[in-house]
Design a protein around this motif. Structure first.
Motif, mmCIF file in Angstrom:
data_model
loop_
_atom_site.group_PDB
_atom_site.id
_atom_site.type_symbol
_atom_site.label_atom_id
_atom_site.label_comp_id
_atom_site.label_asym_id
_atom_site.label_seq_id
_atom_site.Cartn_x
_atom_site.Cartn_y
_atom_site.Cartn_z
ATOM 1 N N ASN A 2 0.838 -1.192 0.000
ATOM 2 C CA ASN A 2 0.000 0.000 0.000
ATOM 3 C C ASN A 2 0.882 1.255 0.000
ATOM 4 O OD1 ASN A 2 -2.409 -1.497 0.167
ATOM 5 N ND2 ASN A 2 -2.269 -1.606 2.391
ATOM 6 N N GLY A 24 -2.836 -0.466 9.608
ATOM 7 C CA GLY A 24 -2.394 -0.939 8.301
ATOM 8 C C GLY A 24 -0.977 -0.503 8.007
ATOM 9 N N TYR A 26 1.707 1.071 5.427
ATOM 10 C CA TYR A 26 1.773 1.953 4.266
ATOM 11 C C TYR A 26 3.207 2.446 4.056
ATOM 12 C CZ TYR A 26 -3.310 2.292 4.782
ATOM 13 O OH TYR A 26 -4.645 2.006 4.896
ATOM 14 N N TYR A 121 1.140 -3.121 -6.341
ATOM 15 C CA TYR A 121 0.859 -2.189 -5.246
ATOM 16 C C TYR A 121 -0.465 -1.467 -5.486
ATOM 17 C CZ TYR A 121 2.554 1.374 -8.542
ATOM 18 O OH TYR A 121 2.725 2.167 -9.640
ATOM 19 N N ILE A 122 -1.003 -0.921 -4.399
ATOM 20 C CA ILE A 122 -2.192 -0.083 -4.460
ATOM 21 C C ILE A 122 -1.796 1.324 -4.032
ATOM 22 C CG2 ILE A 122 -4.507 0.333 -3.522
ATOM 23 C CD1 ILE A 122 -4.758 -2.664 -3.069
ATOM 24 N N SER A 123 -2.175 2.294 -4.833
ATOM 25 C CA SER A 123 -1.823 3.679 -4.568
ATOM 26 C C SER A 123 -3.019 4.415 -3.961
ATOM 27 C CB SER A 123 -1.401 4.363 -5.875
ATOM 28 O OG SER A 123 -1.119 5.726 -5.660
ATOM 29 N N PHE A 124 -2.802 5.041 -2.808
ATOM 30 C CA PHE A 124 -3.842 5.806 -2.130
ATOM 31 C C PHE A 124 -3.639 7.291 -2.426
ATOM 32 C CE2 PHE A 124 -3.855 1.780 -0.113
ATOM 33 C CZ PHE A 124 -5.124 1.588 0.421
ATOM 34 N N ASN A 144 -4.711 0.572 -10.185
ATOM 35 C CA ASN A 144 -4.836 0.135 -8.796
ATOM 36 C C ASN A 144 -4.754 1.345 -7.873
ATOM 37 O OD1 ASN A 144 -5.051 -2.598 -9.466
ATOM 38 N ND2 ASN A 144 -2.816 -2.819 -9.564
ATOM 39 N N GLU A 146 -6.763 3.675 -4.917
ATOM 40 C CA GLU A 146 -7.809 3.775 -3.910
ATOM 41 C C GLU A 146 -8.021 5.252 -3.568
ATOM 42 O OE1 GLU A 146 -9.779 1.624 -2.355
ATOM 43 O OE2 GLU A 146 -9.007 -0.191 -3.315
#
Length: 246
Positions: A2, A24, A26, A121-124, A144, A146
């Motif tokens: 993340n 979480g 990050y 990966y997920i990018s916030f 990907n 969020e």
């Protein structure tokens, strides 16, 4: 993995703090262009120290690489942007072709992640609920990404109310934003900057040797006209970028 994309704005910082507080793991990154306002770098560093974020500071390097920097040695004179423009001597970015954001922000992050073996990966990203045009574009892609602030229905008022309650804040306000004279700012905002801090336009003027950042006008013309015609472009719209101030 993340990834939190910390832009240096109030909204981005709010999102980061809330995600960290909710738990979480990050990795928090900031991609510096060298054209952010100095106060933006101060704010990022303050958030990092107070909240223990361990932010990874990154900068673009030519021809297609990156360098890990920190608050102390991060560029404050446009070095990453200069190096990018050296790779494209016949053109400079504009509203239609924003390769500055692509290379200095998005691809710089990707290159760093690849270097540490991260491919998935997920990018916030800090896009708010009251920015539907921005999040609608992202929702229509398969990236990907969020958008927790959309899920939480967080608006600009929510963010500003939060910062009013804190004992520190980003000391940058409109029309300056984070990237000092970004070409996505409307001519009216740039004219105000040219009137109040004309020296901020000098870097942009220097780069307009072969073409202009804005199709219809040069930064030199904006600077010249702003001295006597402030208010001329009040209705010229601005557009959102990766690093908006709020």
């Amino acid at each position: 993995m993340n990834i939190i994309n910390f832009s240096g704005g109030r909204t981005s910082a709010y999102m980061t703090k809330r995600l960290i507080d909710e738990g979480g793991e990050y990795l928090v990154t900031f991609q510096n262009t060298g054209k952010e306002m100095p106060q933006t770098l101060d704010f990022i560093n303050e958030c990092d120290k107070r909240w223990g974020l361990n932010i990874v500071w990154l900068e673009y390097r030519k021809p297609a690489s990156f360098e890990i920097v920190n608050y102390q040695n991060a560029s404050r004179n446009g070095k990453p942007f200069d190096e990018l423009l050296l790779q494209r001597p016949s053109s400079i970015p504009n509203q239609q072709f924003r390769y500055c954001t692509l290379e200095m922000k998005i691809n710089t992050l990707k290159r760093y992640l690849k270097s540490i073996g991260v491919d998935d990966y997920i990018s916030f990203n800090g896009i708010r609920y009251d920015e539907p045009r921005r999040w609608a574009k992202i929702e229509n892609t398969d990236l990907n990404i969020e958008l927790p602030l959309v899920k939480w229905k967080v608006t600009k008022k929510d963010v500003l109310d939060y910062w009013k309650q804190q004992d520190f804040d980003l000391m940058v306000n409109e029309p300056y934003g984070n990237c000092d004279c970004c070409f996505l700012k409307g001519k009216g905002k740039l004219a105000i900057i040219a009137k109040e801090k004309p020296e901020l336009l000098d870097w942009w003027i220097d780069k307009e040797k072969t073409s202009t950042f804005k199709k219809e006008i040069s930064y030199q013309q904006i600077k010249d006209k702003a001295q006597s015609q402030l208010g001329l472009w009040d209705n010229d719209p601005s557009f959102e970028c990766f690093c908006n101030v709020d």
